[in-house]
Design a protein around this motif. Structure first.
Motif, PDB file in Angstrom:
ATOM      1  N   TYR A  32       0.819  -1.210   0.000  1.00 27.91           N
ATOM      2  CA  TYR A  32       0.000   0.000   0.000  1.00 27.91           C
ATOM      3  C   TYR A  32       0.855   1.264   0.000  1.00 27.91           C
ATOM      4  CZ  TYR A  32      -3.718  -3.133   1.618  1.00 27.91           C
ATOM      5  OH  TYR A  32      -4.628  -4.143   1.747  1.00 27.91           O
ATOM      6  N   ARG A  33       0.285   2.306  -0.562  1.00 25.19           N
ATOM      7  CA  ARG A  33       0.836   3.625  -0.264  1.00 25.19           C
ATOM      8  C   ARG A  33       0.247   4.058   1.072  1.00 25.19           C
ATOM      9  NH1 ARG A  33      -2.416   7.431  -4.656  1.00 25.19           N
ATOM     10  NH2 ARG A  33      -4.530   6.944  -3.908  1.00 25.19           N
ATOM     11  N   ILE A  34       1.009   4.812   1.832  1.00 24.55           N
ATOM     12  CA  ILE A  34       0.594   5.248   3.160  1.00 24.55           C
ATOM     13  C   ILE A  34       0.662   6.768   3.229  1.00 24.55           C
ATOM     14  CG2 ILE A  34       1.014   5.116   5.635  1.00 24.55           C
ATOM     15  CD1 ILE A  34       0.179   2.451   4.428  1.00 24.55           C
ATOM     16  N   GLY A  35      -0.381   7.339   3.762  1.00 26.15           N
ATOM     17  CA  GLY A  35      -0.421   8.790   3.947  1.00 26.15           C
ATOM     18  C   GLY A  35      -0.604   9.147   5.408  1.00 26.15           C
ATOM     19  N   TRP A  36      -0.054  10.280   5.773  1.00 22.13           N
ATOM     20  CA  TRP A  36      -0.309  10.869   7.089  1.00 22.13           C
ATOM     21  C   TRP A  36      -1.176  12.109   6.882  1.00 22.13           C
ATOM     22  CZ3 TRP A  36       0.527   8.910  11.798  1.00 22.13           C
ATOM     23  CH2 TRP A  36       1.464   7.898  11.942  1.00 22.13           C
ATOM     24  N   PHE A  37      -2.200  12.216   7.694  1.00 23.82           N
ATOM     25  CA  PHE A  37      -3.128  13.333   7.627  1.00 23.82           C
ATOM     26  C   PHE A  37      -3.305  13.895   9.026  1.00 23.82           C
ATOM     27  CE2 PHE A  37      -4.519  12.587   3.302  1.00 23.82           C
ATOM     28  CZ  PHE A  37      -4.125  11.269   3.108  1.00 23.82           C
ATOM     29  N   ARG A  38      -3.820  15.103   9.102  1.00 22.03           N
ATOM     30  CA  ARG A  38      -4.094  15.679  10.414  1.00 22.03           C
ATOM     31  C   ARG A  38      -5.364  16.509  10.361  1.00 22.03           C
ATOM     32  NH1 ARG A  38       0.988  19.986  10.837  1.00 22.03           N
ATOM     33  NH2 ARG A  38       0.217  21.505   9.275  1.00 22.03           N
ATOM     34  N   GLN A  39      -5.982  16.621  11.512  1.00 26.71           N
ATOM     35  CA  GLN A  39      -7.201  17.416  11.615  1.00 26.71           C
ATOM     36  C   GLN A  39      -7.189  18.172  12.931  1.00 26.71           C
ATOM     37  OE1 GLN A  39     -10.852  15.244  10.978  1.00 26.71           O
ATOM     38  NE2 GLN A  39     -11.931  17.128  10.457  1.00 26.71           N
ATOM     39  N   ALA A  40      -7.208  19.480  12.829  1.00 31.94           N
ATOM     40  CA  ALA A  40      -7.281  20.345  14.000  1.00 31.94           C
ATOM     41  C   ALA A  40      -8.742  20.695  14.276  1.00 31.94           C
ATOM     42  CB  ALA A  40      -6.466  21.606  13.771  1.00 31.94           C
ATOM     43  N   PRO A  88       3.124  25.392  17.236  1.00 32.92           N
ATOM     44  CA  PRO A  88       1.754  25.265  17.758  1.00 32.92           C
ATOM     45  C   PRO A  88       0.729  24.953  16.665  1.00 32.92           C
ATOM     46  CG  PRO A  88       2.863  27.081  18.830  1.00 32.92           C
ATOM     47  CD  PRO A  88       3.796  26.586  17.750  1.00 32.92           C
ATOM     48  N   ASP A  89       0.941  25.448  15.456  1.00 33.06           N
ATOM     49  CA  ASP A  89       0.017  25.169  14.348  1.00 33.06           C
ATOM     50  C   ASP A  89       0.022  23.703  13.935  1.00 33.06           C
ATOM     51  OD1 ASP A  89       0.322  28.323  12.479  1.00 33.06           O
ATOM     52  OD2 ASP A  89      -0.830  27.756  14.257  1.00 33.06           O
ATOM     53  N   ASP A  90       0.983  22.930  14.384  1.00 39.74           N
ATOM     54  CA  ASP A  90       1.017  21.493  14.081  1.00 39.74           C
ATOM     55  C   ASP A  90       0.094  20.698  15.007  1.00 39.74           C
ATOM     56  OD1 ASP A  90       4.530  21.882  13.568  1.00 39.74           O
ATOM     57  OD2 ASP A  90       2.985  21.683  12.018  1.00 39.74           O
ATOM     58  N   THR A  91      -0.476  21.359  15.997  1.00 40.01           N
ATOM     59  CA  THR A  91      -1.376  20.679  16.925  1.00 40.01           C
ATOM     60  C   THR A  91      -2.595  20.150  16.196  1.00 40.01           C
ATOM     61  OG1 THR A  91      -0.660  22.035  18.803  1.00 40.01           O
ATOM     62  CG2 THR A  91      -2.841  21.006  18.954  1.00 40.01           C
ATOM     63  N   ALA A  92      -2.835  18.852  16.319  1.00 40.16           N
ATOM     64  CA  ALA A  92      -3.950  18.199  15.627  1.00 40.16           C
ATOM     65  C   ALA A  92      -3.978  16.727  16.021  1.00 40.16           C
ATOM     66  CB  ALA A  92      -3.789  18.321  14.114  1.00 40.16           C
ATOM     67  N   ILE A  93      -5.028  16.062  15.591  1.00 40.99           N
ATOM     68  CA  ILE A  93      -5.032  14.604  15.622  1.00 40.99           C
ATOM     69  C   ILE A  93      -4.414  14.142  14.306  1.00 40.99           C
ATOM     70  CG2 ILE A  93      -6.400  12.513  15.742  1.00 40.99           C
ATOM     71  CD1 ILE A  93      -8.506  14.103  17.277  1.00 40.99           C
ATOM     72  N   TYR A  94      -3.444  13.255  14.409  1.00 37.12           N
ATOM     73  CA  TYR A  94      -2.755  12.740  13.237  1.00 37.12           C
ATOM     74  C   TYR A  94      -3.232  11.322  12.941  1.00 37.12           C
ATOM     75  CZ  TYR A  94       0.408  16.704  13.061  1.00 37.12           C
ATOM     76  OH  TYR A  94       0.928  17.976  12.928  1.00 37.12           O
ATOM     77  N   TYR A  95      -3.545  11.097  11.675  1.00 35.40           N
ATOM     78  CA  TYR A  95      -4.045   9.816  11.213  1.00 35.40           C
ATOM     79  C   TYR A  95      -3.122   9.258  10.131  1.00 35.40           C
ATOM     80  CZ  TYR A  95      -8.483  11.575  13.126  1.00 35.40           C
ATOM     81  OH  TYR A  95      -9.465  12.088  13.939  1.00 35.40           O
ATOM     82  N   CYS A  96      -2.965   7.940  10.117  1.00 42.69           N
ATOM     83  CA  CYS A  96      -2.352   7.317   8.954  1.00 42.69           C
ATOM     84  C   CYS A  96      -3.442   6.591   8.174  1.00 42.69           C
ATOM     85  CB  CYS A  96      -1.203   6.386   9.323  1.00 42.69           C
ATOM     86  SG  CYS A  96      -1.648   4.896  10.225  1.00 42.69           S
ATOM     87  N   ALA A  97      -3.207   6.455   6.888  1.00 44.24           N
ATOM     88  CA  ALA A  97      -4.191   5.837   6.005  1.00 44.24           C
ATOM     89  C   ALA A  97      -3.469   5.086   4.900  1.00 44.24           C
ATOM     90  CB  ALA A  97      -5.112   6.898   5.418  1.00 44.24           C
ATOM     91  N   ALA A  98      -4.172   4.114   4.319  1.00 43.77           N
ATOM     92  CA  ALA A  98      -3.583   3.273   3.285  1.00 43.77           C
ATOM     93  C   ALA A  98      -4.530   3.144   2.108  1.00 43.77           C
ATOM     94  CB  ALA A  98      -3.274   1.886   3.847  1.00 43.77           C
ATOM     95  N   SER A  99      -3.964   2.985   0.936  1.00 41.77           N
ATOM     96  CA  SER A  99      -4.794   2.760  -0.241  1.00 41.77           C
ATOM     97  C   SER A  99      -3.947   2.271  -1.404  1.00 41.77           C
ATOM     98  CB  SER A  99      -5.536   4.047  -0.636  1.00 41.77           C
ATOM     99  OG  SER A  99      -4.669   4.941  -1.287  1.00 41.77           O
ATOM    100  N   PHE A 100      -4.621   1.951  -2.489  1.00 36.95           N
ATOM    101  CA  PHE A 100      -4.014   1.718  -3.797  1.00 36.95           C
ATOM    102  C   PHE A 100      -4.335   2.926  -4.673  1.00 36.95           C
ATOM    103  CE2 PHE A 100      -2.665  -2.419  -2.884  1.00 36.95           C
ATOM    104  CZ  PHE A 100      -3.685  -3.135  -2.275  1.00 36.95           C
ATOM    105  N   PRO A 101      -3.648   3.198  -5.748  1.00 39.83           N
ATOM    106  CA  PRO A 101      -2.494   2.461  -6.258  1.00 39.83           C
ATOM    107  C   PRO A 101      -1.254   2.694  -5.413  1.00 39.83           C
ATOM    108  CG  PRO A 101      -2.872   4.399  -7.593  1.00 39.83           C
ATOM    109  CD  PRO A 101      -4.002   4.333  -6.620  1.00 39.83           C
ATOM    110  N   ALA A 102      -0.487   1.665  -5.261  1.00 45.53           N
ATOM    111  CA  ALA A 102       0.629   1.714  -4.338  1.00 45.53           C
ATOM    112  C   ALA A 102       1.788   2.565  -4.818  1.00 45.53           C
ATOM    113  CB  ALA A 102       1.117   0.293  -4.053  1.00 45.53           C
ATOM    114  N   THR A 103       1.900   2.745  -6.117  1.00 44.44           N
ATOM    115  CA  THR A 103       3.089   3.400  -6.657  1.00 44.44           C
ATOM    116  C   THR A 103       2.980   4.910  -6.729  1.00 44.44           C
ATOM    117  OG1 THR A 103       2.248   3.077  -8.886  1.00 44.44           O
ATOM    118  CG2 THR A 103       3.715   1.376  -8.007  1.00 44.44           C
TER     119      THR A 103
END
Length: 125
Positions: A32-40, A88-103
């Motif tokens: 999988y490709r993996i992404g990091w996301f955040r939500q404040a 301080p602006d980096d404050t958030a909940i951080y999530y990782c996520a996975a999906s295709f296409p992997a490349t």
């Protein structure tokens, strides 16, 4: 179904560092490709960084370039997000996520199918 678990969040002072981890217990992340996301609070979820299945391609949001580094250890079935010079602006909940296409990398949340529960990052003095 692929289940992701984030860890490594916490409270840190401005200028400090944290390393987040994203792991899967029963499935390999290697495909999988993996992404990091955040939500404040009060804001939309935004893409922070992503990495393709081989680790050879990465992408970063402009707001974190030069401060955050994404990497993966396929032998440990884990993806990391090293966060330095935190603000301080980096404050958030951080999530990782996975999906295709992997490349192909993507910072668009709706392109990801599997999500972790998130880990809180708070940057404050």
């Amino acid at each position: 179904q692929l289940q992701l678990v984030e860890s490594g969040g916490g409270l840190v002072q401005p200028g400090g560092s944290l390393r987040l981890s994203c792991a899967a217990s029963e499935f390999t992340l290697n495909y999988y490709r993996i992404g990091w996301f955040r939500q404040a609070p009060g804001k939309e979820r935004e893409g922070v960084s992503c990495i393709n299945s081989s680790g050879g391609s990465t992408n970063y949001a402009d707001s974190v370039k030069g401060r955050f580094t994404i990497s993966r250890d396929n032998a440990k079935n884990t993806v990391y997000l090293q966060m330095n010079s935190l603000k301080p602006d980096d404050t958030a909940i951080y999530y990782c996520a996975a999906s295709f296409p992997a490349t192909i990398t993507s910072l668009i949340p709706y392109e990801y199918d599997y999500w972790g529960q998130g880990t809180q990052v708070t940057v404050s003095s």
